[in-house]
Design a protein around this motif. Structure first.
Motif, PDB file in Angstrom:
ATOM      1  N   PRO A   1      28.372 -37.658  68.889  1.00  0.00           N
ATOM      2  CA  PRO A   1      28.914 -39.013  69.071  1.00  0.00           C
ATOM      3  C   PRO A   1      28.740 -39.550  70.493  1.00  0.00           C
ATOM      4  O   PRO A   1      28.513 -40.742  70.681  1.00  0.00           O
ATOM      5  N   GLN A   2      28.820 -38.643  71.477  1.00  0.00           N
ATOM      6  CA  GLN A   2      28.703 -39.097  72.862  1.00  0.00           C
ATOM      7  C   GLN A   2      27.326 -39.693  73.146  1.00  0.00           C
ATOM      8  O   GLN A   2      27.205 -40.759  73.752  1.00  0.00           O
ATOM      9  N   THR A   3      26.310 -39.012  72.665  1.00  0.00           N
ATOM     10  CA  THR A   3      24.953 -39.524  72.860  1.00  0.00           C
ATOM     11  C   THR A   3      24.736 -40.771  72.005  1.00  0.00           C
ATOM     12  O   THR A   3      24.125 -41.751  72.456  1.00  0.00           O
TER      13      THR A   3
ATOM     14  N   ASN B   1      24.104 -33.222  77.306  1.00  0.00           N
ATOM     15  CA  ASN B   1      24.381 -34.642  77.052  1.00  0.00           C
ATOM     16  C   ASN B   1      24.070 -35.549  78.235  1.00  0.00           C
ATOM     17  O   ASN B   1      23.785 -36.727  78.047  1.00  0.00           O
ATOM     18  N   MET B   2      24.221 -35.024  79.452  1.00  0.00           N
ATOM     19  CA  MET B   2      23.999 -35.882  80.615  1.00  0.00           C
ATOM     20  C   MET B   2      22.957 -35.222  81.527  1.00  0.00           C
ATOM     21  O   MET B   2      22.161 -34.422  81.059  1.00  0.00           O
ATOM     22  N   GLY B   3      23.006 -35.564  82.821  1.00  0.00           N
ATOM     23  CA  GLY B   3      22.020 -35.016  83.757  1.00  0.00           C
ATOM     24  C   GLY B   3      22.373 -33.614  84.235  1.00  0.00           C
ATOM     25  O   GLY B   3      21.539 -32.721  84.253  1.00  0.00           O
ATOM     26  N   ALA B   4      23.632 -33.431  84.619  1.00  0.00           N
ATOM     27  CA  ALA B   4      24.048 -32.145  85.165  1.00  0.00           C
ATOM     28  C   ALA B   4      25.565 -32.130  85.307  1.00  0.00           C
ATOM     29  O   ALA B   4      26.210 -33.169  85.133  1.00  0.00           O
ATOM     30  N   MET B   5      26.114 -30.951  85.648  1.00  0.00           N
ATOM     31  CA  MET B   5      27.565 -30.834  85.750  1.00  0.00           C
ATOM     32  C   MET B   5      27.945 -29.925  86.912  1.00  0.00           C
ATOM     33  O   MET B   5      27.417 -28.830  87.065  1.00  0.00           O
ATOM     34  N   GLU B   6      28.924 -30.415  87.684  1.00  0.00           N
ATOM     35  CA  GLU B   6      29.262 -29.799  88.970  1.00  0.00           C
ATOM     36  C   GLU B   6      30.290 -28.670  88.902  1.00  0.00           C
ATOM     37  O   GLU B   6      31.018 -28.435  89.884  1.00  0.00           O
ATOM     38  N   ASN B   7      30.380 -27.914  87.784  1.00  0.00           N
ATOM     39  CA  ASN B   7      31.369 -26.829  87.681  1.00  0.00           C
ATOM     40  C   ASN B   7      31.405 -25.980  88.954  1.00  0.00           C
ATOM     41  O   ASN B   7      30.358 -25.675  89.529  1.00  0.00           O
TER      42      ASN B   7
ATOM     43  N   ILE C   1      31.213 -47.402  86.944  1.00  0.00           N
ATOM     44  CA  ILE C   1      31.959 -46.345  87.641  1.00  0.00           C
ATOM     45  C   ILE C   1      31.075 -45.678  88.698  1.00  0.00           C
ATOM     46  O   ILE C   1      31.503 -45.441  89.822  1.00  0.00           O
ATOM     47  N   TYR C   2      29.838 -45.368  88.317  1.00  0.00           N
ATOM     48  CA  TYR C   2      28.954 -44.627  89.220  1.00  0.00           C
ATOM     49  C   TYR C   2      28.339 -45.552  90.278  1.00  0.00           C
ATOM     50  O   TYR C   2      28.532 -45.359  91.468  1.00  0.00           O
ATOM     51  N   ASN C   3      27.555 -46.530  89.816  1.00  0.00           N
ATOM     52  CA  ASN C   3      26.706 -47.274  90.762  1.00  0.00           C
ATOM     53  C   ASN C   3      27.457 -48.390  91.476  1.00  0.00           C
ATOM     54  O   ASN C   3      27.315 -48.565  92.687  1.00  0.00           O
TER      55      ASN C   3
ATOM     56  N   THR D   1      28.627 -23.905  78.534  1.00  0.00           N
ATOM     57  CA  THR D   1      29.773 -24.800  78.338  1.00  0.00           C
ATOM     58  C   THR D   1      29.524 -26.149  78.984  1.00  0.00           C
ATOM     59  O   THR D   1      28.749 -26.267  79.928  1.00  0.00           O
ATOM     60  N   GLN D   2      30.188 -27.164  78.462  1.00  0.00           N
ATOM     61  CA  GLN D   2      30.330 -28.457  79.131  1.00  0.00           C
ATOM     62  C   GLN D   2      31.773 -28.885  78.904  1.00  0.00           C
ATOM     63  O   GLN D   2      32.167 -29.158  77.771  1.00  0.00           O
ATOM     64  N   CYS D   3      32.539 -28.946  79.972  1.00  0.00           N
ATOM     65  CA  CYS D   3      33.965 -29.237  79.800  1.00  0.00           C
ATOM     66  C   CYS D   3      34.379 -30.625  80.254  1.00  0.00           C
ATOM     67  O   CYS D   3      35.384 -31.152  79.777  1.00  0.00           O
ATOM     68  N   GLU D   4      33.679 -31.239  81.198  1.00  0.00           N
ATOM     69  CA  GLU D   4      34.054 -32.602  81.560  1.00  0.00           C
ATOM     70  C   GLU D   4      33.631 -33.529  80.422  1.00  0.00           C
ATOM     71  O   GLU D   4      32.512 -33.409  79.940  1.00  0.00           O
ATOM     72  N   ALA D   5      34.444 -34.476  80.043  1.00  0.00           N
ATOM     73  CA  ALA D   5      35.763 -34.701  80.536  1.00  0.00           C
ATOM     74  C   ALA D   5      36.810 -33.892  79.735  1.00  0.00           C
ATOM     75  O   ALA D   5      37.749 -33.328  80.321  1.00  0.00           O
TER      76      ALA D   5
ATOM     77  N   LYS E   1      35.537 -39.749  92.426  1.00  0.00           N
ATOM     78  CA  LYS E   1      34.554 -38.696  92.685  1.00  0.00           C
ATOM     79  C   LYS E   1      33.137 -39.185  92.413  1.00  0.00           C
ATOM     80  O   LYS E   1      32.212 -38.816  93.142  1.00  0.00           O
ATOM     81  N   GLU E   2      32.946 -40.017  91.372  1.00  0.00           N
ATOM     82  CA  GLU E   2      31.568 -40.379  91.016  1.00  0.00           C
ATOM     83  C   GLU E   2      30.990 -41.446  91.945  1.00  0.00           C
ATOM     84  O   GLU E   2      29.851 -41.348  92.384  1.00  0.00           O
ATOM     85  N   GLY E   3      31.755 -42.489  92.228  1.00  0.00           N
ATOM     86  CA  GLY E   3      31.243 -43.537  93.115  1.00  0.00           C
ATOM     87  C   GLY E   3      30.947 -42.969  94.491  1.00  0.00           C
ATOM     88  O   GLY E   3      29.882 -43.206  95.070  1.00  0.00           O
TER      89      GLY E   3
ATOM     90  N   ALA F   1      21.432 -32.706  94.731  1.00  0.00           N
ATOM     91  CA  ALA F   1      22.302 -33.101  95.845  1.00  0.00           C
ATOM     92  C   ALA F   1      23.630 -33.631  95.298  1.00  0.00           C
ATOM     93  O   ALA F   1      24.709 -33.250  95.763  1.00  0.00           O
ATOM     94  N   HIS F   2      23.543 -34.498  94.305  1.00  0.00           N
ATOM     95  CA  HIS F   2      24.752 -35.114  93.744  1.00  0.00           C
ATOM     96  C   HIS F   2      25.737 -34.031  93.285  1.00  0.00           C
ATOM     97  O   HIS F   2      26.917 -34.057  93.647  1.00  0.00           O
ATOM     98  N   GLU F   3      25.240 -33.097  92.489  1.00  0.00           N
ATOM     99  CA  GLU F   3      26.157 -32.070  91.957  1.00  0.00           C
ATOM    100  C   GLU F   3      26.684 -31.186  93.079  1.00  0.00           C
ATOM    101  O   GLU F   3      27.857 -30.819  93.098  1.00  0.00           O
ATOM    102  N   TYR F   4      25.810 -30.858  94.019  1.00  0.00           N
ATOM    103  CA  TYR F   4      26.273 -30.026  95.138  1.00  0.00           C
ATOM    104  C   TYR F   4      27.353 -30.774  95.942  1.00  0.00           C
ATOM    105  O   TYR F   4      28.384 -30.190  96.296  1.00  0.00           O
ATOM    106  N   PHE F   5      27.134 -32.052  96.194  1.00  0.00           N
ATOM    107  CA  PHE F   5      28.104 -32.819  97.001  1.00  0.00           C
ATOM    108  C   PHE F   5      29.469 -32.893  96.311  1.00  0.00           C
ATOM    109  O   PHE F   5      30.495 -33.026  96.963  1.00  0.00           O
ATOM    110  N   HIS F   6      29.462 -32.805  94.976  1.00  0.00           N
ATOM    111  CA  HIS F   6      30.740 -32.801  94.258  1.00  0.00           C
ATOM    112  C   HIS F   6      31.632 -31.637  94.691  1.00  0.00           C
ATOM    113  O   HIS F   6      32.838 -31.672  94.469  1.00  0.00           O
ATOM    114  N   ASN F   7      31.024 -30.586  95.275  1.00  0.00           N
ATOM    115  CA  ASN F   7      31.876 -29.456  95.635  1.00  0.00           C
ATOM    116  C   ASN F   7      33.046 -29.921  96.522  1.00  0.00           C
ATOM    117  O   ASN F   7      34.153 -29.399  96.418  1.00  0.00           O
TER     118      ASN F   7
HETATM  119  N1  HT7 Z   1      30.468 -35.173  86.424  1.00  0.00           N
HETATM  120  C1  HT7 Z   1      29.445 -34.967  85.448  1.00  0.00           C
HETATM  121  C2  HT7 Z   1      29.730 -35.720  84.221  1.00  0.00           C
HETATM  122  C3  HT7 Z   1      29.210 -35.086  82.973  1.00  0.00           C
HETATM  123  C4  HT7 Z   1      29.624 -35.413  81.684  1.00  0.00           C
HETATM  124  C5  HT7 Z   1      30.555 -36.268  81.239  1.00  0.00           C
HETATM  125  C6  HT7 Z   1      30.759 -36.375  79.852  1.00  0.00           C
HETATM  126  C7  HT7 Z   1      30.013 -35.630  78.998  1.00  0.00           C
HETATM  127  C8  HT7 Z   1      29.090 -34.734  79.440  1.00  0.00           C
HETATM  128  C9  HT7 Z   1      28.899 -34.633  80.809  1.00  0.00           C
HETATM  129  N2  HT7 Z   1      28.052 -33.881  81.528  1.00  0.00           N
HETATM  130  C10 HT7 Z   1      28.246 -34.142  82.850  1.00  0.00           C
HETATM  131  C11 HT7 Z   1      28.088 -35.311  85.964  1.00  0.00           C
HETATM  132  C12 HT7 Z   1      28.079 -35.974  87.260  1.00  0.00           C
HETATM  133  O1  HT7 Z   1      28.290 -37.152  87.358  1.00  0.00           O
HETATM  134  O2  HT7 Z   1      27.895 -35.343  88.258  1.00  0.00           O
END
Ligand code: HT7
Ligand code: ZN
Length: 857
Positions: free
Chosen positions: A807-809, A256-262, A377-379, A116-120, A316-318, A293-299
């Motif tokens: 569409p996101q990509t 779609n992105m790098g990783a997700m902090e579920n 938003i991030y950097n 799954t990828q639920c964000e956003a 959360k991202e900045g 580290a980034h995803e872990y720190f999101h905890n």
């Molecule tokens: N918080 C995560 C964002 C993310 C995302 C957003 C939209 C579509 C797919 C996605 N996959 C991950 C990643 C992060 O910033 O830690």
């Protein structure tokens, strides 16, 4: 598509205390039954209906308090359910087809597994739900499916029970921490794990797993070690302890992105998990460590305290980017990491902030939230918080973050909550500073200096440029770390912090001796552009002897930028050009031979400003002239400093893979090759082929192939073929093969990209593969900006073809065409024409519609 506005925020009228999900898993059909325990929210306006978001769901049934009901209605994709009492149990059954989910949002199939990828807003593609970050619920999840297909079943929190009967397996998971739907995750597939443990500061033993396909297991040790380091660092640096007994990371190749902090179940792009010496570069190793580290720190910064609404994304991202940057500084070395982060900011965020897509770190409106996962938003978000830390000092800043974590634990908070907590905890007055959250645009600071008696009077003025929708700007507080050195006696002055709050302000500092030279924005203490009249001699002095490593880097960049911009604009006489080259050769020569420098830093200092950075410094430039000027300078420097370069290469070549300073040595070697490629291509081809052939690691091999790719020589074809055959079947390395060719300086790069798009290994279904070819191509200034507009046409074609699939990509490619206002007129017209062609095509996604409309405004 409607515009969503920050000012319209209203709390959700219902509290969803518990969510029970039941999944009947299948790759082509998955049934989901959700049971929600809901009660009126006393803090919200009362409502007699409940809006449950949906997207592309097949609705099977709706029950309220155990009875089937039919009094619901649809509003677009949302389900509107009448509810008459104060508390209810709502049960909804839906069906989805994960294999048909090419958007990779919600539940989708990837290489035979389900994830799954639920964000956003992906949870609404799984079941009808109030899919917004301020609705927190405790989840219990049961899933069942083929034991052969899905021997591993994972979800958030802890596994509470499992079983298997007649080829069917089931598992039940419970997550005790209330969370918003965007943090939900489920994974089912045939996976194996690299298992480890971590004991927290209070003695809790946590099981760690890196889940991958069996053949990838040997490449997971670095990820596991990075996770352990991150957990330890967050305890030591921010006092944050992990809060479950289990932490799972799963690597998937379609993401779609790098990783997700579920919560408790991070899902990662394989690119940020898998590494070994043969297949990953030093930069890949660092990126993996940083993203884990980034995803872990999101905890904590994201999960324990989440966002009230998506306008608060930078909360959360900045903050988490700042936390991962500080971690990587501690792991990898402060100076080099800071230089890399500033380079990223300037390459990605500064152009965004000065273009049609500029937005504040806390935006006021959006149509599609996925378009706002931006460098701003991030950097920039991280830079803004870093400035608070600079003003407070690290210890006081920590008191501020402690207060923030204490005060808002378990809440869906706002950027304002964060600033107030830092203000109270760190003892800062951030009233005016809040403007950094509401104003877009990169401030410009002008510096003027004057010797007055035995002091230096520094006049600093600031201007924040107009951005779309924001014509009037106010001055913002700008913390500038600075020092006043003396060029005459080489003395370095003490570091000072000047906080510029007015449009214009003067500051006075003691002199360190005659010929004062100001070292300003040391460590890049503020995300601003500095404008000043400074002589080449002063810059050369700073480059050679500033006590702040970042300032040394910056001085050399400034020297090169001044020269290259003048050459590319045709503003330099032959004599001035020769004098500029001479000054740069002296400065670079000093860097090449400075024994006190370590090679990692030397590698940074050797890097000339990129073509895209030079582009940003000019008014409606011609990219071809920038390319010519930069390649010309590389050739001159390569020739003038040939013997220094060769001596350096030979020394670095002798360092074994694990030897002391080996990473720096590898960086320097490839840098030397890039200068050689411009000054003596035949020699460079020979050296690069040799480096490639004897490489025992990916850093050397990729560096050599990168240089060969840009040359017209027989060595090129042979090594490209060798690389492909050697790594065939390893998707991440084949991505590199695509990228190297798409980014290359080769005159026929555009033709190569066209051929690669038809290669059997190319597919629009895999975001990594699409980016490996087309992101690289869009970042290749020479090929993408071909004067006849062919590059723009190719990118527009890609956007149109990819939009219905993902569409996101697809939307990530639009900003490359949005530069039309900045570029010389001929190309501007062609770029704009392509944007208009996309705008006229029917059936655009919300993602593309929004990005194209904003780019044309
Ligand atoms: N918080 C995560 C964002 C993310 C995302 C957003 C939209 C579509 C797919 C996605 N996959 C991950 C990643 C992060 O910033 O830690
Ligand atoms: Zn993040």
């Amino acid at each position: 598509p409607p515009v969503i506005r920050r000012e319209d925020y209203k709390p959700y009228p219902w509290i969803v205390s518990e969510t029970h999900l039941d999944f009947d898993l299948g790759l082509d059909a998955t049934r989901v039954v959700s049971k929600l325990t809901v009660a009126r929210n006393a803090k919200a306006d009362p409502a007699d209906t409940m809006r449950l978001n949906g997207d592309g769901l097949e609705l099977l049934s709706v029950k309220v308090d155990g009875e089937v009901v039919n009094n619901w209605r649809m509003d677009g994709d949302d389900l509107i359910l009448p509810l008459s009492s104060d508390a209810h149990e709502v049960e909804i059954a839906t069906e989805i087809d994960p294999s048909a989910n090419t958007q990779l949002m919600g539940l989708y199939a990837s290489g035979g597994m389900l994830c799954t990828q639920c964000e956003a807003e992906g949870f609404r593609r799984i079941t009808f739900f109030p899919d917004r970050p301020d609705v927190l619920s405790v989840y219990t999840v049961k899933m069942r499916g083929s034991a052969e297909q899905f021997p591993v079943m994972l979800c958030n929190g802890n596994e509470v029970a499992t079983g298997e009967e007649e080829g069917e397996r089931w598992a039940e998971w419970h997550d005790p921490w209330p969370k918003p739907s965007y943090l939900f995750a489920l994974v089912a597939g045939d996976l194996v794990s690299n298992r480890g443990t971590f004991t927290t500061m209070n003695g809790r033993e946590v099981e760690l797993n890196i889940w991958v396909r069996e053949e990838d297991l040997p490449r997971t040790d670095h990820a596991l070690e990075s996770l352990r380091k991150s957990m330890k660092w967050d305890e030591e640096t921010f006092g944050r302890e992990y809060d479950l007994d289990l932490f799972n990371i799963v690597a998937v190749s379609d993401f779609n992105m790098g990783a997700m902090e579920n919560k408790g179940l991070n899902v990662f792009n394989t690119k940020y998990v898998l590494a070994d010496q043969e297949t990953a570069t030093d930069a890949d190793y660092d990126a993996i460590e940083g993203v884990i580290a980034h995803e872990y720190f999101h905890n904590w910064s994201g999960n324990r305290i989440t966002c009230r609404d998506w306008f608060q994304l930078s909360l959360k991202e900045g903050f988490t980017v700042l936390r991962d940057q500080l971690f990587s500084q501690d792991m990898q070395g402060e100076a080099v990491k800071r230089i890399e982060d500033v380079r990223i900011l300037r390459a990605a965020q500064f152009p965004e902030d000065s273009g049609p897509l500029a937005h504040p770190i806390r935006p006021d409106s959006y149509r599609e939230i996925s378009n706002f996962y931006t460098a701003t938003i991030y950097n920039k978000g991280a830079e803004v918080i870093r400035m608070m830390r600079t003003m407070a000092g690290p210890e006081k800043f920590r008191e501020g973050t402690d207060l923030y974590f204490d005060r808002h634990d378990g809440e869906a908070a706002t950027c304002e909550d964060f600033v107030s907590a830092i203000e109270d905890g760190a003892g800062l007055d951030l009233k005016q500073f809040r403007l950094w959250y509401s104003q877009a645009g990169t401030p410009r600071v002008t510096v003027a200096q004057e010797v007055v008696g035995d002091g230096l009077k520094l006049t600093l003025s600031q201007e924040v440029p107009a951005t779309p929708g924001q014509s009037e700007k106010k001055p913002v507080p700008i913390p500038l770390r600075l020092a006043v050195h003396s060029r005459a006696n080489g003395a370095t002055g003490p570091e000072q912090l000047a906080v510029l709050t007015e449009a214009e302000q003067t500051f006075e500092y003691p002199l360190a001796g005659p010929d004062p030279v100001v070292s300003i924005n040391r460590g890049f203490s503020a995300p601003v552009r500095i404008k000043r009249d400074v002589s080449q001699d002063d810059l050369a002095f700073l480059a050679a002897s500033d006590d702040d490593p970042f300032a040394r880097y910056e001085a050399l960049q400034e020297l090169a930028v001044g020269h290259l911009v003048a050459v590319a604009s045709g503003d330099r006489s032959d004599a001035d050009r020769a004098a500029g080259e001479d000054a740069l050769a002296k400065a670079l020569g000093a860097i090449l031979t400075d024994d006190a420098l370590d090679d990692a830093m030397r590698g940074e200092l050797m890097t000339l400003p990129s073509e895209s950075y030079l582009f940003e410094q000019m008014d409606r430039p011609d990219p071809a002239r920038i390319h010519e000027a930069r390649e010309g300078l590389k050739a001159t420097l390569g020739t003038t400093l040939a013997s220094e370069f060769h001596a350096l290469y030979d020394r670095c070549e002798a360092v074994p893979f694990d030897g002391e300073g080996a990473r720096g040595a590898r960086k320097v070697k490839t840098q030397v090759l890039t200068y050689a490629a411009a000054s003596d291509p035949a020699k460079a081809a020979e050296l690069a082929a040799h480096q490639y052939d004897k490489a025992d690691n990916m850093t050397d091999r990729q560096g050599a192939l990168m240089v060969l790719c840009g040359l017209e020589c027989p060595e090129r074809t042979a090594r490209l073929l060798d690389f492909y055959n050697r790594y065939k079947g390893n998707a991440l390395v084949i991505d590199k093969w695509f990228t190297l060719q798409a980014l290359s300086l080769h005159p026929q790069a555009i033709e190569h990209v066209k051929a690669l798009a038809k290669h059997d290994d190319f597919t629009l279904r895999n975001p990594n593969r699409v980016r490996s070819l087309y992101m690289a191509f869009a970042g290749n200034p020479q090929a993408f900006h071909a004067a006849d507009g062919e590059g723009y046409r190719m990118l527009a074609d890609l956007i149109l073809e990819l939009d219905p699939i993902n569409p996101q990509t697809a939307a990530r490619f639009v900003p490359s065409l949005g530069k039309w206002r900045k570029i010389e007129e001929g190309r501007a017209e062609k770029m704009r024409g392509e944007l208009e062609r996309i705008a006229k095509a029917g059936n655009l996604s919300r993602d593309i519609y929004e990005q194209v409309a904003r780019s044309l405004e």
